[in-house]
Design a protein around this motif. Structure first.
Motif, PDB file in Angstrom:
ATOM      1  N   GLY A  54      -0.074   6.514  -8.615  1.00 48.24           N
ATOM      2  CA  GLY A  54      -0.533   5.861  -9.947  1.00 48.24           C
ATOM      3  C   GLY A  54      -0.872   6.710 -10.948  1.00 48.24           C
ATOM      4  O   GLY A  54      -1.403   7.451 -10.734  1.00 48.24           O
ATOM      5  N   GLU A  55      -1.889   5.774 -11.896  1.00 51.31           N
ATOM      6  CA  GLU A  55      -2.311   5.758 -13.229  1.00 51.31           C
ATOM      7  C   GLU A  55      -4.110   5.367 -13.180  1.00 51.31           C
ATOM      8  O   GLU A  55      -3.007   3.844 -13.301  1.00 51.31           O
ATOM      9  N   LEU A  56      -4.852   6.719 -13.146  1.00 52.41           N
ATOM     10  CA  LEU A  56      -5.911   5.271 -14.081  1.00 52.41           C
ATOM     11  C   LEU A  56      -6.096   5.055 -15.610  1.00 52.41           C
ATOM     12  O   LEU A  56      -5.996   5.504 -16.095  1.00 52.41           O
ATOM     13  N   LEU A  57      -5.351   3.375 -15.920  1.00 55.24           N
ATOM     14  CA  LEU A  57      -5.497   3.050 -16.896  1.00 55.24           C
ATOM     15  C   LEU A  57      -6.773   2.573 -17.623  1.00 55.24           C
ATOM     16  O   LEU A  57      -7.272   2.633 -19.152  1.00 55.24           O
ATOM     17  N   HIS A  63     -17.878  -1.818 -11.254  1.00 54.14           N
ATOM     18  CA  HIS A  63     -16.989  -3.255 -11.060  1.00 54.14           C
ATOM     19  C   HIS A  63     -15.496  -3.352 -11.508  1.00 54.14           C
ATOM     20  O   HIS A  63     -15.528  -4.169 -10.983  1.00 54.14           O
ATOM     21  N   ARG A  64     -15.221  -2.674 -12.142  1.00 62.36           N
ATOM     22  CA  ARG A  64     -13.159  -2.902 -12.463  1.00 62.36           C
ATOM     23  C   ARG A  64     -12.494  -1.931 -12.352  1.00 62.36           C
ATOM     24  O   ARG A  64     -12.979  -0.510 -13.071  1.00 62.36           O
ATOM     25  N   ALA A  65     -11.176  -1.504 -11.842  1.00 64.71           N
ATOM     26  CA  ALA A  65     -10.229  -0.339 -12.952  1.00 64.71           C
ATOM     27  C   ALA A  65      -9.439  -0.986 -12.494  1.00 64.71           C
ATOM     28  O   ALA A  65      -8.768  -2.271 -11.996  1.00 64.71           O
ATOM     29  N   VAL A  66      -8.330  -0.363 -13.862  1.00 65.65           N
ATOM     30  CA  VAL A  66      -6.572  -1.215 -13.528  1.00 65.65           C
ATOM     31  C   VAL A  66      -5.883   0.042 -13.580  1.00 65.65           C
ATOM     32  O   VAL A  66      -5.669   1.366 -14.323  1.00 65.65           O
ATOM     33  N   THR A  67      -5.162   0.170 -12.653  1.00 72.19           N
ATOM     34  CA  THR A  67      -4.034   1.458 -12.359  1.00 72.19           C
ATOM     35  C   THR A  67      -2.785   0.422 -12.059  1.00 72.19           C
ATOM     36  O   THR A  67      -2.414  -0.888 -12.164  1.00 72.19           O
ATOM     37  N   THR A  68      -2.807   1.377 -12.570  1.00 69.49           N
ATOM     38  CA  THR A  68      -0.124   1.203 -12.437  1.00 69.49           C
ATOM     39  C   THR A  68       0.022   1.627 -10.312  1.00 69.49           C
ATOM     40  O   THR A  68      -0.860   2.665 -10.291  1.00 69.49           O
ATOM     41  N   GLU A  69       0.694   1.258  -9.913  1.00 66.01           N
ATOM     42  CA  GLU A  69       0.989   1.607  -8.320  1.00 66.01           C
ATOM     43  C   GLU A  69       1.935   1.961  -7.941  1.00 66.01           C
ATOM     44  O   GLU A  69       3.124   1.167  -8.346  1.00 66.01           O
ATOM     45  N   THR A  70       3.169   2.519  -7.358  1.00 62.77           N
ATOM     46  CA  THR A  70       4.360   2.987  -7.166  1.00 62.77           C
ATOM     47  C   THR A  70       4.442   3.607  -5.720  1.00 62.77           C
ATOM     48  O   THR A  70       3.664   4.271  -5.661  1.00 62.77           O
ATOM     49  N   MET A  71       5.142   2.855  -4.641  1.00 63.78           N
ATOM     50  CA  MET A  71       5.017   3.404  -3.796  1.00 63.78           C
ATOM     51  C   MET A  71       6.148   4.528  -3.790  1.00 63.78           C
ATOM     52  O   MET A  71       6.701   4.464  -3.827  1.00 63.78           O
ATOM     53  N   ILE A  72       5.350   5.646  -2.790  1.00 65.35           N
ATOM     54  CA  ILE A  72       6.649   7.116  -2.407  1.00 65.35           C
ATOM     55  C   ILE A  72       7.238   6.585  -1.928  1.00 65.35           C
ATOM     56  O   ILE A  72       7.680   6.034  -1.210  1.00 65.35           O
ATOM     57  N   GLY A  73       8.726   6.338  -2.626  1.00 67.22           N
ATOM     58  CA  GLY A  73       9.740   6.361  -1.268  1.00 67.22           C
ATOM     59  C   GLY A  73      10.442   5.027  -1.886  1.00 67.22           C
ATOM     60  O   GLY A  73      11.466   5.375  -0.737  1.00 67.22           O
ATOM     61  N   LEU A  80       1.277  -3.116 -11.678  1.00 66.48           N
ATOM     62  CA  LEU A  80      -0.273  -3.129 -12.894  1.00 66.48           C
ATOM     63  C   LEU A  80      -1.388  -4.056 -11.751  1.00 66.48           C
ATOM     64  O   LEU A  80      -0.782  -4.803 -11.787  1.00 66.48           O
ATOM     65  N   ASN A  81      -2.027  -3.306 -11.563  1.00 63.07           N
ATOM     66  CA  ASN A  81      -3.437  -4.040 -10.568  1.00 63.07           C
ATOM     67  C   ASN A  81      -4.570  -3.628 -11.202  1.00 63.07           C
ATOM     68  O   ASN A  81      -4.729  -3.000 -12.015  1.00 63.07           O
ATOM     69  N   GLU A  82      -5.447  -4.920 -10.734  1.00 62.80           N
ATOM     70  CA  GLU A  82      -6.629  -5.305 -11.093  1.00 62.80           C
ATOM     71  C   GLU A  82      -7.586  -5.068 -10.166  1.00 62.80           C
ATOM     72  O   GLU A  82      -6.993  -6.322  -9.499  1.00 62.80           O
ATOM     73  N   LEU A  83      -8.172  -4.151 -10.370  1.00 60.97           N
ATOM     74  CA  LEU A  83      -9.204  -4.871  -9.058  1.00 60.97           C
ATOM     75  C   LEU A  83     -10.653  -4.560  -9.614  1.00 60.97           C
ATOM     76  O   LEU A  83     -11.605  -3.766 -10.035  1.00 60.97           O
ATOM     77  N   VAL A  97      -5.700  -8.222  -7.951  1.00 65.04           N
ATOM     78  CA  VAL A  97      -4.040  -8.853  -8.758  1.00 65.04           C
ATOM     79  C   VAL A  97      -3.275  -8.150  -8.808  1.00 65.04           C
ATOM     80  O   VAL A  97      -3.420  -6.832  -9.628  1.00 65.04           O
ATOM     81  N   ILE A  98      -2.247  -7.376  -8.256  1.00 66.42           N
ATOM     82  CA  ILE A  98      -0.998  -6.872  -8.647  1.00 66.42           C
ATOM     83  C   ILE A  98      -0.019  -7.953  -8.983  1.00 66.42           C
ATOM     84  O   ILE A  98       0.389  -9.339  -8.974  1.00 66.42           O
ATOM     85  N   THR A  99       0.005  -6.850 -10.453  1.00 69.57           N
ATOM     86  CA  THR A  99       0.866  -8.075 -11.689  1.00 69.57           C
ATOM     87  C   THR A  99       2.407  -8.200 -11.017  1.00 69.57           C
ATOM     88  O   THR A  99       2.927  -9.342 -11.491  1.00 69.57           O
ATOM     89  N   ASP A 100       2.627  -6.845 -10.266  1.00 68.30           N
ATOM     90  CA  ASP A 100       4.167  -6.974  -9.826  1.00 68.30           C
ATOM     91  C   ASP A 100       4.714  -8.189  -9.256  1.00 68.30           C
ATOM     92  O   ASP A 100       3.844  -7.479  -7.453  1.00 68.30           O
TER      93      ASP A 100
END
Length: 133
Positions: A54-57, A63-73, A80-83, A97-100
């Motif tokens: 994924g990518e760090l957005l 305290h906070r990071a927002v990323t995209t996340e794709t399971m390979i394969g 969109l994940n917010e940690l 929080v996983i938005t999908d």
């Protein structure tokens, strides 16, 4: 900065393994917004592994990071994940929080939550030793 990334990746390879018997041969950390990350886990005994990319957005350390996340394969769309990490008495509250919802539910159905719990327990043990030594 590259040296810090290497140290962080080495630390993650120690605790972010899920259940015993797994390794993390690929741990590429996204150091800055716009950078990508890639994590791959494999069972020590051989067999099929899995990974995420994924990518760090957004990044507001510590305290906070927002990323995209794709399971390979997998055929899931990127989520969109917010940690967030929130200090609480006696520790830190981690919220993810996983938005999908479909991807979240599919990942939860794999049983990965028990591996995540084992990883966080491993991290807690490492930190307890580090801060009491």
């Amino acid at each position: 900065m590259a040296q810090i990334d290497t140290v962080l990746a080495d630390l993650m390879r120690v605790w972010l393994l899920g259940p015993d018997g797994w390794t993390m041969p690929v741990c590429e950390i996204a150091a800055k917004v716009g950078h990508s990350y890639r994590y791959i886990w494999e069972p020590v005994s051989g067999g099929e592994g899995f990974g995420f990319t994924g990518e760090l957005l957004e990044n507001e350390p510590p305290h906070r990071a927002v990323t995209t996340e794709t399971m390979i394969g997998a055929d899931f769309p990127a989520s969109l994940n917010e940690l967030t990490l929130t200090p609480v008495d006696g520790g830190t509250l981690l919220s993810l929080v996983i938005t999908d919802a479909a991807q979240r539910d599919a990942i939860l159905a794999t049983g990965m939550t028990s591996g995540m719990e084992t990883s966080y327990q491993r991290l807690e043990s490492i930190l307890a030793v580090s801060f009491t030594a």
